[in-house]
Scaffold this motif. Structure first.
Motif, mmCIF file in Angstrom:
data_model
loop_
_atom_site.group_PDB
_atom_site.id
_atom_site.type_symbol
_atom_site.label_atom_id
_atom_site.label_comp_id
_atom_site.label_asym_id
_atom_site.label_seq_id
_atom_site.Cartn_x
_atom_site.Cartn_y
_atom_site.Cartn_z
ATOM 1 N N PHE A 143 19.408 -35.357 22.560
ATOM 2 C CA PHE A 143 18.478 -36.074 23.429
ATOM 3 C C PHE A 143 18.903 -37.519 23.603
ATOM 4 O O PHE A 143 19.446 -38.143 22.690
ATOM 5 C CB PHE A 143 17.075 -36.054 22.815
ATOM 6 C CG PHE A 143 16.350 -34.757 22.991
ATOM 7 C CD1 PHE A 143 16.684 -33.654 22.227
ATOM 8 C CD2 PHE A 143 15.320 -34.643 23.920
ATOM 9 C CE1 PHE A 143 16.012 -32.442 22.388
ATOM 10 C CE2 PHE A 143 14.643 -33.444 24.084
ATOM 11 C CZ PHE A 143 14.985 -32.347 23.320
ATOM 12 N N TYR A 188 24.956 -27.668 29.694
ATOM 13 C CA TYR A 188 23.543 -27.394 29.968
ATOM 14 C C TYR A 188 22.790 -28.715 29.918
ATOM 15 O O TYR A 188 22.955 -29.484 28.969
ATOM 16 C CB TYR A 188 22.966 -26.435 28.919
ATOM 17 C CG TYR A 188 23.596 -25.076 28.909
ATOM 18 C CD1 TYR A 188 24.812 -24.867 28.269
ATOM 19 C CD2 TYR A 188 22.987 -24.004 29.543
ATOM 20 C CE1 TYR A 188 25.408 -23.616 28.272
ATOM 21 C CE2 TYR A 188 23.568 -22.747 29.538
ATOM 22 C CZ TYR A 188 24.780 -22.561 28.897
ATOM 23 O OH TYR A 188 25.367 -21.323 28.890
ATOM 24 N N ALA A 242 25.193 -22.285 25.101
ATOM 25 C CA ALA A 242 23.863 -21.687 25.149
ATOM 26 C C ALA A 242 23.204 -21.625 23.770
ATOM 27 O O ALA A 242 21.993 -21.695 23.667
ATOM 28 C CB ALA A 242 23.951 -20.283 25.736
ATOM 29 N N ASN A 243 23.969 -21.468 22.731
ATOM 30 C CA ASN A 243 23.403 -21.325 21.387
ATOM 31 C C ASN A 243 23.672 -22.543 20.517
ATOM 32 O O ASN A 243 23.787 -22.421 19.307
ATOM 33 C CB ASN A 243 23.956 -20.072 20.711
ATOM 34 C CG ASN A 243 23.446 -18.817 21.377
ATOM 35 O OD1 ASN A 243 22.347 -18.794 21.913
ATOM 36 N ND2 ASN A 243 24.266 -17.784 21.373
ATOM 37 N N THR A 244 23.758 -23.684 21.131
ATOM 38 C CA THR A 244 24.005 -24.910 20.366
ATOM 39 C C THR A 244 22.797 -25.834 20.466
ATOM 40 O O THR A 244 21.874 -25.589 21.242
ATOM 41 C CB THR A 244 25.252 -25.643 20.896
ATOM 42 O OG1 THR A 244 25.018 -26.009 22.260
ATOM 43 C CG2 THR A 244 26.479 -24.747 20.813
ATOM 44 N N GLU A 245 22.830 -26.889 19.673
ATOM 45 C CA GLU A 245 21.693 -27.790 19.644
ATOM 46 C C GLU A 245 21.688 -28.709 20.854
ATOM 47 O O GLU A 245 22.721 -28.990 21.442
ATOM 48 C CB GLU A 245 21.706 -28.627 18.359
ATOM 49 C CG GLU A 245 22.880 -29.579 18.240
ATOM 50 C CD GLU A 245 24.078 -28.927 17.559
ATOM 51 O OE1 GLU A 245 24.184 -27.689 17.573
ATOM 52 O OE2 GLU A 245 24.912 -29.688 17.038
ATOM 53 N N ALA A 246 20.496 -29.172 21.189
ATOM 54 C CA ALA A 246 20.346 -30.130 22.275
ATOM 55 C C ALA A 246 20.392 -31.546 21.718
ATOM 56 O O ALA A 246 19.777 -31.839 20.703
ATOM 57 C CB ALA A 246 19.019 -29.903 22.999
ATOM 58 N N MET A 249 23.427 -29.845 26.169
ATOM 59 C CA MET A 249 23.932 -28.899 25.174
ATOM 60 C C MET A 249 25.334 -28.476 25.576
ATOM 61 O O MET A 249 25.616 -28.289 26.756
ATOM 62 C CB MET A 249 23.060 -27.637 25.130
ATOM 63 C CG MET A 249 21.688 -27.852 24.549
ATOM 64 S SD MET A 249 20.561 -26.467 24.866
ATOM 65 C CE MET A 249 21.516 -25.056 24.339
#
Lengths: 113, 110
Positions: free
Chosen positions: A104, A31, A98-102, A95
């Motif tokens: 940057f 993602y 879908a349910n993990t941290e981004a 990411m």
């Protein structure tokens, strides 16, 4: 430790010119996102990208903006005709799921003159 | 409309003086609430993800908690190197957008 890499770190451009901001996300991530932060303001969502297409975009992300993942590693944000108000820090994030941290990148500071 | 409000805007602490930062949120079905740290001129650095009310996570001097309407970031015995802006963000179920709050600027004096 894997990291998100953005280039350039700072770009100065004339109003009306096209700019391309580049990002190399973490290699096995799925993602991809672009955010912007105008000086002293909130981090704002621009666009998300999954499975080689835009999955969601904000009102800010109008026809002047486009994103591309031209190969397996790069993720780019193009602004076709820059305006003064496009001056901001632009952050790329990726990411793994879908349910993990981004994670940057360090950002590209865009200055439109 | 999904919304995140952080308070206070700024917080000045003496080294060792514990305190809490607040994040109130409104979201149509929470997928996750995130805490990030941001240093000047840098990208947000991930700290925690919380998924459901009652969940708590800890990392060094930081502890994050979550209720149905708000999250707290507790800082125990802070040090000057904890000085940064702390950002709270939420993601709604079924979407990809992450909504950020304006952040709390933390200053810790030695």
């Amino acid at each position: 430790e894997p990291e998100v890499t953005q280039t350039p770190s700072h770009q100065v451009t004339q109003m009306g010119q096209e700019v391309i901001l580049r990002c190399v996300p973490i290699s096995n991530h799925l993602y991809f996102y672009w955010y912007r932060q105008i000086l002293g303001q909130k981090v704002e969502f621009l666009v998300s990208f999954y499975n080689n297409e835009i999955s969601e975009k904000s009102e800010i992300f109008d026809d002047q903006f486009s994103v591309e993942r031209p190969d397996g590693s790069n993720f780019t944000l193009k602004i076709r005709s820059t305006k003064l108000e496009d001056s901001a820090m632009y952050f790329c994030a990726s990411m793994g799921g879908a349910n993990t941290e981004a994670f940057f990148g360090q950002g590209t500071r865009l200055t439109v003159v | 409309e999904d919304q995140v409000t952080q308070s206070p805007e700024a917080l000045r602490l003496q080294e060792g003086e514990s305190s809490s930062l607040n994040c109130s949120y409104t979201v149509s079905g929470l997928r996750g609430l995130f805490w990030y740290r941001q240093d000047p001129g840098k990208g947000p650095e991930f700290l925690f993800t919380l998924y459901s009310a009652g969940e708590e996570k800890e990392k060094e001097r930081l502890k994050a908690t979550l209720t149905k309407k708000e999250s707290f970031l507790h800082i125990t015995a802070p040090k000057p190197e904890d000085s940064a802006t702390y950002l709270c963000a939420v993601q709604a179920r079924g979407g990809f957008k992450t909504i950020f709050g304006a952040g709390t600027r933390l200053f810790v004096k030695a």
